[in-house]
Design an enzyme around this catalytic site. Structure first.
Site, PDB file in Angstrom:
ATOM      1  N   TYR A 109     -66.644   0.259  67.264  1.00 52.96           N
ATOM      2  CA  TYR A 109     -66.798   0.495  68.702  1.00 52.96           C
ATOM      3  C   TYR A 109     -67.756  -0.520  69.313  1.00 52.96           C
ATOM      4  CZ  TYR A 109     -64.659   5.144  68.353  1.00 52.96           C
ATOM      5  OH  TYR A 109     -63.802   6.188  68.179  1.00 52.96           O
ATOM      6  N   SER A 142     -56.930   7.358  68.858  1.00 55.54           N
ATOM      7  CA  SER A 142     -56.065   6.171  68.844  1.00 55.54           C
ATOM      8  C   SER A 142     -54.662   6.504  69.350  1.00 55.54           C
ATOM      9  CB  SER A 142     -55.967   5.578  67.431  1.00 55.54           C
ATOM     10  OG  SER A 142     -57.180   4.959  67.104  1.00 55.54           O
ATOM     11  N   ASP A 154     -56.245  10.248  63.456  1.00 61.46           N
ATOM     12  CA  ASP A 154     -57.029   9.675  64.553  1.00 61.46           C
ATOM     13  C   ASP A 154     -56.340   9.903  65.909  1.00 61.46           C
ATOM     14  OD1 ASP A 154     -58.439   8.123  66.306  1.00 61.46           O
ATOM     15  OD2 ASP A 154     -58.363   6.290  65.122  1.00 61.46           O
ATOM     16  N   GLN A 212     -56.775   7.358  59.312  1.00 65.99           N
ATOM     17  CA  GLN A 212     -55.956   6.788  60.393  1.00 65.99           C
ATOM     18  C   GLN A 212     -54.878   7.750  60.902  1.00 65.99           C
ATOM     19  OE1 GLN A 212     -54.573   2.930  59.191  1.00 65.99           O
ATOM     20  NE2 GLN A 212     -56.215   1.907  60.290  1.00 65.99           N
ATOM     21  N   ARG A 257     -63.459   6.265  61.834  1.00 65.25           N
ATOM     22  CA  ARG A 257     -62.426   5.228  61.916  1.00 65.25           C
ATOM     23  C   ARG A 257     -62.363   4.478  60.594  1.00 65.25           C
ATOM     24  NH1 ARG A 257     -61.779   3.775  68.196  1.00 65.25           N
ATOM     25  NH2 ARG A 257     -60.065   5.242  68.310  1.00 65.25           N
TER      26      ARG A 257
HETATM   27  P1  NAD Z   1     -63.062   2.498  73.270  1.00 65.74           P
HETATM   28  O1  NAD Z   1     -62.057   3.332  73.961  1.00 65.74           O
HETATM   29  O2  NAD Z   1     -64.407   3.087  72.977  1.00 65.74           O
HETATM   30  O3  NAD Z   1     -63.311   1.156  74.146  1.00 65.74           O
HETATM   31  C1  NAD Z   1     -62.259   0.390  74.641  1.00 65.74           C
HETATM   32  C2  NAD Z   1     -62.596  -1.064  74.555  1.00 65.74           C
HETATM   33  O4  NAD Z   1     -63.579  -1.407  75.537  1.00 65.74           O
HETATM   34  C3  NAD Z   1     -63.175  -1.515  73.219  1.00 65.74           C
HETATM   35  O5  NAD Z   1     -62.345  -2.509  72.661  1.00 65.74           O
HETATM   36  C4  NAD Z   1     -64.549  -2.042  73.579  1.00 65.74           C
HETATM   37  O6  NAD Z   1     -64.943  -3.142  72.773  1.00 65.74           O
HETATM   38  C5  NAD Z   1     -64.343  -2.450  75.012  1.00 65.74           C
HETATM   39  N1  NAD Z   1     -65.598  -2.634  75.788  1.00 65.74           N
HETATM   40  C6  NAD Z   1     -66.702  -1.863  75.808  1.00 65.74           C
HETATM   41  N2  NAD Z   1     -67.625  -2.384  76.645  1.00 65.74           N
HETATM   42  C7  NAD Z   1     -67.070  -3.494  77.196  1.00 65.74           C
HETATM   43  C8  NAD Z   1     -67.510  -4.460  78.142  1.00 65.74           C
HETATM   44  N3  NAD Z   1     -68.721  -4.377  78.678  1.00 65.74           N
HETATM   45  N4  NAD Z   1     -66.667  -5.458  78.458  1.00 65.74           N
HETATM   46  C9  NAD Z   1     -65.439  -5.553  77.902  1.00 65.74           C
HETATM   47  N5  NAD Z   1     -64.965  -4.678  77.012  1.00 65.74           N
HETATM   48  C10 NAD Z   1     -65.772  -3.659  76.656  1.00 65.74           C
HETATM   49  O7  NAD Z   1     -62.537   1.903  71.899  1.00 65.74           O
HETATM   50  P2  NAD Z   1     -61.174   2.149  71.112  1.00 65.74           P
HETATM   51  O8  NAD Z   1     -60.070   1.458  71.801  1.00 65.74           O
HETATM   52  O9  NAD Z   1     -61.002   3.606  70.856  1.00 65.74           O
HETATM   53  O10 NAD Z   1     -61.473   1.457  69.707  1.00 65.74           O
HETATM   54  C11 NAD Z   1     -62.199   0.278  69.565  1.00 65.74           C
HETATM   55  C12 NAD Z   1     -61.898  -0.359  68.226  1.00 65.74           C
HETATM   56  O11 NAD Z   1     -62.136   0.550  67.125  1.00 65.74           O
HETATM   57  C13 NAD Z   1     -60.454  -0.769  67.987  1.00 65.74           C
HETATM   58  O12 NAD Z   1     -60.037  -1.863  68.660  1.00 65.74           O
HETATM   59  C14 NAD Z   1     -60.492  -0.978  66.479  1.00 65.74           C
HETATM   60  O13 NAD Z   1     -61.070  -2.201  66.150  1.00 65.74           O
HETATM   61  C15 NAD Z   1     -61.382   0.130  66.034  1.00 65.74           C
HETATM   62  N6  NAD Z   1     -60.529   1.213  65.493  1.00 65.74           N
HETATM   63  C16 NAD Z   1     -60.465   1.344  64.137  1.00 65.74           C
HETATM   64  C17 NAD Z   1     -59.655   2.342  63.600  1.00 65.74           C
HETATM   65  C18 NAD Z   1     -59.573   2.531  62.102  1.00 65.74           C
HETATM   66  O14 NAD Z   1     -60.036   1.686  61.386  1.00 65.74           O
HETATM   67  N7  NAD Z   1     -59.025   3.631  61.645  1.00 65.74           N
HETATM   68  C19 NAD Z   1     -58.928   3.192  64.414  1.00 65.74           C
HETATM   69  C20 NAD Z   1     -58.989   3.000  65.803  1.00 65.74           C
HETATM   70  C21 NAD Z   1     -59.808   2.005  66.311  1.00 65.74           C
END
Ligand code: NAD
Length: 391
Positions: free
Chosen positions: A234, A138, A135, A132, A127
């Site tokens: 994450y 996402s 990805d 991006q 990430r």
């Molecule tokens: P994911 O599908 O692994 O998790 C979904 C969400 O669940 C996350 O926001 C996580 O914090 C939340 N979560 C986990 N345990 C929890 C709990 N006990 N209670 C409440 N919430 C909980 O994650 P995702 O959506 O694929 O990505 C997470 C983050 O990664 C994004 O929001 C972003 O900040 C980052 N990201 C960065 C890039 C990049 O820089 N290229 C791309 C995609 C995502």
């Protein structure tokens, strides 16, 4: 280089890994493109459109026997039953790119390695800004979040928006999104567009601002969560005492909501149970829970993957493949991710295994008969691979 595209064999999978407009991109870089007959039909891309862009429509066996690189949505790891046949069709040196559940589907990974094929897992895309456009997690999470809001709106016996009519005022529905990652943020945005009053919570405090920028209220819980995020963005796994506290604190907001959409997950781990049966019992009859962590064990104790559970009048849905229900756009986005990735890997007309490059190194799971990814090896209880693992 010959690039092959297969018709997906996972039950009810309607996506396809390449769409006709992107055939042109591959043909321009002198690749020959073979597409299995009917590969895009379920997503709205007929064979003739692929042919018009310069691809050849062939039988499945031709893709396996001729392609140097095979593009898939679900490689065998992400297609446990039907995918087993594909593993045995793989050739030594063939390159397979797609979703593959690399952190969990250990047997499939071992079998692909044993065939001598090189597997790149789309889930392991780092990430970082540079990656991006590649990805797929996402893109697919975005589609999932959107469709979850629509599902909730159709299941709910209420309307989402506030309406002031001659027949009286209809109060807006209250939607609570737990887990404000990519899917959660899209569920918030889509629920807001439909007019609901939205609240959201995430264990990572960094998302508060993003939630508020979408017009939702961030629910703050009085628990220590400073170390909630890893360096990849994450969530980190927490201990059971933490989850217990979370469950107790979330119950009040859950009870006051008409819809709860949960997306909380931690890569490679079972999803945390955040809504126990007694919290469901606290919700008003007619309320709806859409549990997007169903394929990881579920955020709600009562979720059954891909089934409709009704408990004390509360409807609980655990859909595990929502992107496939929006196959045209999900395929368009996925195909762009995978094509950009392929173009990144190719130099001088062939895929390069340049492990100096973070994107290549982080996504390569099997190569030259071995599982080469350090994290996957560790999860499989294999000794660390020797240095200079690919060439
Ligand atoms: P994911 O599908 O692994 O998790 C979904 C969400 O669940 C996350 O926001 C996580 O914090 C939340 N979560 C986990 N345990 C929890 C709990 N006990 N209670 C409440 N919430 C909980 O994650 P995702 O959506 O694929 O990505 C997470 C983050 O990664 C994004 O929001 C972003 O900040 C980052 N990201 C960065 C890039 C990049 O820089 N290229 C791309 C995609 C995502």
């Amino acid at each position: 280089m010959i690039v092959g595209v297969l018709r997906e064999s996972f039950p009810h999978e309607r996506r396809v890994a390449l769409i006709p407009t992107l055939v042109t991109t591959l043909v321009t870089m002198s690749a020959e493109v073979l597409v299995e007959a009917g590969a895009g039909a379920a997503a709205g891309f007929p064979d003739a459109e692929y042919e018009a862009k310069g691809a050849r429509v062939v039988a499945r066996s031709d893709v396996f026997s001729r392609a140097d690189v095979i593009l898939m949505v679900r490689t065998p790891g992400a297609n446990p039953t039907a995918g087993a046949k594909d593993t045995t069709a793989l050739r030594d040196g063939q390159i397979l790119i797609g979703l593959s559940e690399p952190l969990g589907a250990h047997n499939a990974t071992k079998e692909v390695a044993a065939r001598g094929a090189s597997l790149f897992a789309m889930e392991l895309m780092p990430r970082i800004t540079r990656a991006q456009s590649m990805d797929a997690l996402s893109s697919m999470a975005m589609v999932t979040g959107y469709k979850a809001a629509l599902l909730a709106a159709t299941e709910l016996p209420r309307m989402f928006p506030m309406m002031m009519t001659a027949a009286g005022t209809v109060a807006p529905s209250r939607v609570f999104v737990i887990g404000a990652g990519v899917a959660g943020l899209q569920a918030i945005a889509s629920s807001r567009r439909l007019g609901a009053k939205v609240e959201a919570y995430d264990v990572r405090p960094a998302v508060k601002e993003q939630v508020e920028s979408l017009g939702a209220r961030f629910v703050e819980l009085p628990i220590e969560n400073a170390g909630a995020e890893d360096k990849g963005g994450y969530a980190k796994a927490q201990d059971e005492a933490f989850y217990q506290k979370q469950r107790a604190l979330l119950a009040r907001t859950v009870a006051a909501s008409d819809v709860v959409i949960t997306t909380a997950s931690v890569p490679g781990k079972r999803a945390p149970v955040l809504i126990p049966a007694d919290a469901v019992a606290g919700m008003a009859p007619g309320s709806v829970i859409i549990d997007l962590a169903a394929d990881r064990g579920g955020n709600c104790e009562l979720t059954k993957p891909d089934e409709i559970v009704i408990a004390r009048g509360v409807t609980i849905l655990g859909p595990t493949n929502l992107p496939s229900t929006v196959p045209y756009h999900a395929s368009q986005l996925y195909a762009k991710n995978i094509t950009t990735f392929l173009l990144h890997l190719v130099k001088d007309g062939a895929v390069q295994f340049n492990l100096e490059d973070e994107i290549t190194r982080e996504t390569l799971v099997t190569h030259k008969g071995e599982v080469v990814h350090p994290r996957v090896r560790e999860l499989m209880d294999l000794a660390p691979a020797s240095a200079g693992r690919a060439s």
